[in-house]
Design a protein around this motif. Structure first.
Motif, mmCIF file in Angstrom:
data_model
loop_
_atom_site.group_PDB
_atom_site.id
_atom_site.type_symbol
_atom_site.label_atom_id
_atom_site.label_comp_id
_atom_site.label_asym_id
_atom_site.label_seq_id
_atom_site.Cartn_x
_atom_site.Cartn_y
_atom_site.Cartn_z
ATOM 1 N N ARG A 160 -7.340 18.637 9.473
ATOM 2 C CA ARG A 160 -6.699 17.894 8.398
ATOM 3 C C ARG A 160 -5.459 17.158 8.925
ATOM 4 N NH1 ARG A 160 -5.567 21.773 5.103
ATOM 5 N NH2 ARG A 160 -7.244 21.537 3.602
ATOM 6 N N GLU A 161 -4.674 17.858 9.753
ATOM 7 C CA GLU A 161 -3.462 17.254 10.299
ATOM 8 C C GLU A 161 -3.791 16.089 11.232
ATOM 9 O OE1 GLU A 161 0.342 18.813 12.889
ATOM 10 O OE2 GLU A 161 -0.484 20.133 11.352
ATOM 11 N N SER A 213 -2.667 12.210 10.631
ATOM 12 C CA SER A 213 -1.812 11.525 11.605
ATOM 13 C C SER A 213 -2.520 10.346 12.273
ATOM 14 C CB SER A 213 -1.341 12.511 12.679
ATOM 15 O OG SER A 213 -2.435 13.037 13.404
ATOM 16 N N TYR A 214 -3.816 10.177 12.005
ATOM 17 C CA TYR A 214 -4.563 9.063 12.581
ATOM 18 C C TYR A 214 -3.999 7.750 12.048
ATOM 19 C CZ TYR A 214 -8.616 6.707 14.616
ATOM 20 O OH TYR A 214 -9.429 5.906 15.382
ATOM 21 N N LYS A 241 -6.845 9.764 2.817
ATOM 22 C CA LYS A 241 -5.637 10.532 3.122
ATOM 23 C C LYS A 241 -4.989 11.119 1.869
ATOM 24 C CE LYS A 241 -4.583 8.396 7.537
ATOM 25 N NZ LYS A 241 -3.523 7.892 8.448
ATOM 26 N N HIS A 242 -5.137 10.409 0.746
ATOM 27 C CA HIS A 242 -4.568 10.934 -0.504
ATOM 28 C C HIS A 242 -5.206 12.281 -0.857
ATOM 29 C CE1 HIS A 242 -2.924 11.026 -4.558
ATOM 30 N NE2 HIS A 242 -4.154 11.252 -5.006
ATOM 31 N N LEU A 243 -6.512 12.351 -0.738
ATOM 32 C CA LEU A 243 -7.219 13.596 -1.066
ATOM 33 C C LEU A 243 -6.907 14.679 -0.039
ATOM 34 C CD1 LEU A 243 -9.197 14.901 -3.027
ATOM 35 C CD2 LEU A 243 -11.072 14.098 -1.565
ATOM 36 N N LEU A 290 6.346 15.603 5.762
ATOM 37 C CA LEU A 290 6.155 16.293 7.034
ATOM 38 C C LEU A 290 4.742 16.886 7.136
ATOM 39 C CD1 LEU A 290 9.562 18.207 7.250
ATOM 40 C CD2 LEU A 290 8.820 16.325 8.726
ATOM 41 N N PRO A 291 4.260 17.131 8.355
ATOM 42 C CA PRO A 291 2.947 17.775 8.505
ATOM 43 C C PRO A 291 2.924 19.152 7.852
ATOM 44 C CG PRO A 291 3.713 16.882 10.606
ATOM 45 C CD PRO A 291 4.866 16.785 9.651
ATOM 46 N N GLU A 292 1.770 19.533 7.360
ATOM 47 C CA GLU A 292 1.608 20.833 6.705
ATOM 48 C C GLU A 292 1.987 21.968 7.644
ATOM 49 O OE1 GLU A 292 -1.831 23.283 4.191
ATOM 50 O OE2 GLU A 292 -2.287 21.362 5.158
#
Length: 342
Positions: free
Chosen positions: A6-7, A11-12, A70-72, A100-102
């Motif tokens: 997911r991260e 970040s893509y 990305k929203h989902l 920030l990243p999860e």
């Protein structure tokens, strides 16, 4: 979905991703495993097929290109943040985690829960305490604030100032110009190396500077925290920095500038650039962000000179300027002009 995947998708940089790029991102052992993960993402609407690109015709079949939703991907994470926003003490500000990243949130959460418990049971501290003491009170680890990222967490959630923490870094080493103590504006020159510090010291009282500070390399990044308590003089404080014109010197300036705004002492660097460069520091690596920020303080011609310097493995040590030249530059420069330019 795996949190790491997911991260990576979040970040893509682009909104769409090709099947081959997706395969590199996942690094699967077999096509079947890869297809299973991709179809799971497709079924969940996290990846949406770009219909104009078609599918690969294999079994199971995958699209040649996908649009990343990305929203989902962020939805569940943001919902979790919203739940904790209601659950944690209202003094713990959560806003930065939405950007920030999860991974950062997951790392911080156990400490935030301990801080929440501390605030609920004891409230905010009334007296100042050393960082290790307050660290132990908050999370049960005396090194959390100083060594394990605790200071950054407290800054992130807007609690640093409220926790009344004073640093325990090495004392700041500096000389004072008594003639400037009563002035409303105080200039401070930070010098990276000991030789240059002693070379400049005799000229201190002939300059408009209130202090000459010995940075001692990287130590200044922490010891600058002690400046307000070691020099409790009211006024407008402005800092300049002069270090080696190499990767380490620029990285130190950048780290320091992120904690305390400090201008590169341009007249000294300008004088260095007129000298013959040195070679030999091949093991240093400069941070691009640090170099970019540093170069903004120089005209275009000198920016190119500095870039060329590093490309050729060259540098300028502070010692390229002799004591007499250092003192002359310090005494004759109109330092308020450089402040007005910034």
């Amino acid at each position: 979905m795996l949190p790491k995947l997911r991260e990576k998708l979040l970040s893509y940089q682009r909104k769409t991703i090709t099947l081959s790029e997706l395969e590199k991102l996942m690094a699967p052992r077999t096509y079947d495993t890869f297809a299973e993960h991709v179809l799971e993402l497709e079924d969940g609407n996290y990846l949406q097929m770009v219909k104009s690109k078609g599918r690969n015709g294999k079994a199971p079949s995958l699209a040649y290109q996908y649009r990343i939703n990305k929203h989902l991907l962020q939805q569940k994470y943001h919902q979790e943040l919203q739940r904790y926003r209601l659950k944690l003490h209202n003094a713990i500000h959560m806003d930065k985690y939405f950007r920030l990243p999860e991974r950062v949130w997951k790392e911080d959460l156990p400490y935030l829960e301990k801080i929440h418990h501390y605030l609920e049971t004891k409230g905010f501290p009334e007296e100042n305490a050393p960082a290790p003491e307050r660290s132990y009170e908050l999370v049960g680890d005396e090194k959390w604030i100083t060594d394990h990222g605790g200071a950054e967490v407290l800054e992130r959630v807007h609690l640093w100032d409220k926790m009344k923490i004073f640093p325990v870094s090495d004392p700041l080493m500096f000389a004072i110009n008594p003639a400037q103590i009563q002035e409303k504006r105080h200039l401070h020159l930070i010098i990276e190396n000991k030789t240059t510090y002693h070379g400049l010291l005799p000229a201190l009282t002939k300059t408009p500077f209130s202090t000459l500070i010995y940075g001692s390399g990287n130590k200044i990044v922490k010891s600058i925290e002690n400046f307000p308590t070691q020099f409790p003089v009211f006024g407008d404080h402005r800092f300049f920095y002069f270090g080696d014109l190499d990767a380490a010197g620029i990285n130190i300036w950048h780290s320091l500038n992120q904690k305390q705004k400090v201008l590169p002492a341009y007249p000294f660097y300008h004088a260095c650039l007129a000298k013959e460069e040195a070679y030999g520091k091949t093991n240093q690596r400069i941070q691009k962000e640090a170099l970019d920020a540093f170069l903004t303080n120089f005209p275009a011609e000198e920016q190119n000179h500095i870039l060329s310097l590093f490309e050729n493995g060259a540098y300028y040590p502070q010692e390229v300027l002799k004591s007499a030249e250092l003192q002359r530059i310090w005494e004759e420069t109109q330092w308020n002009f450089w402040i007005s330019k910034n």
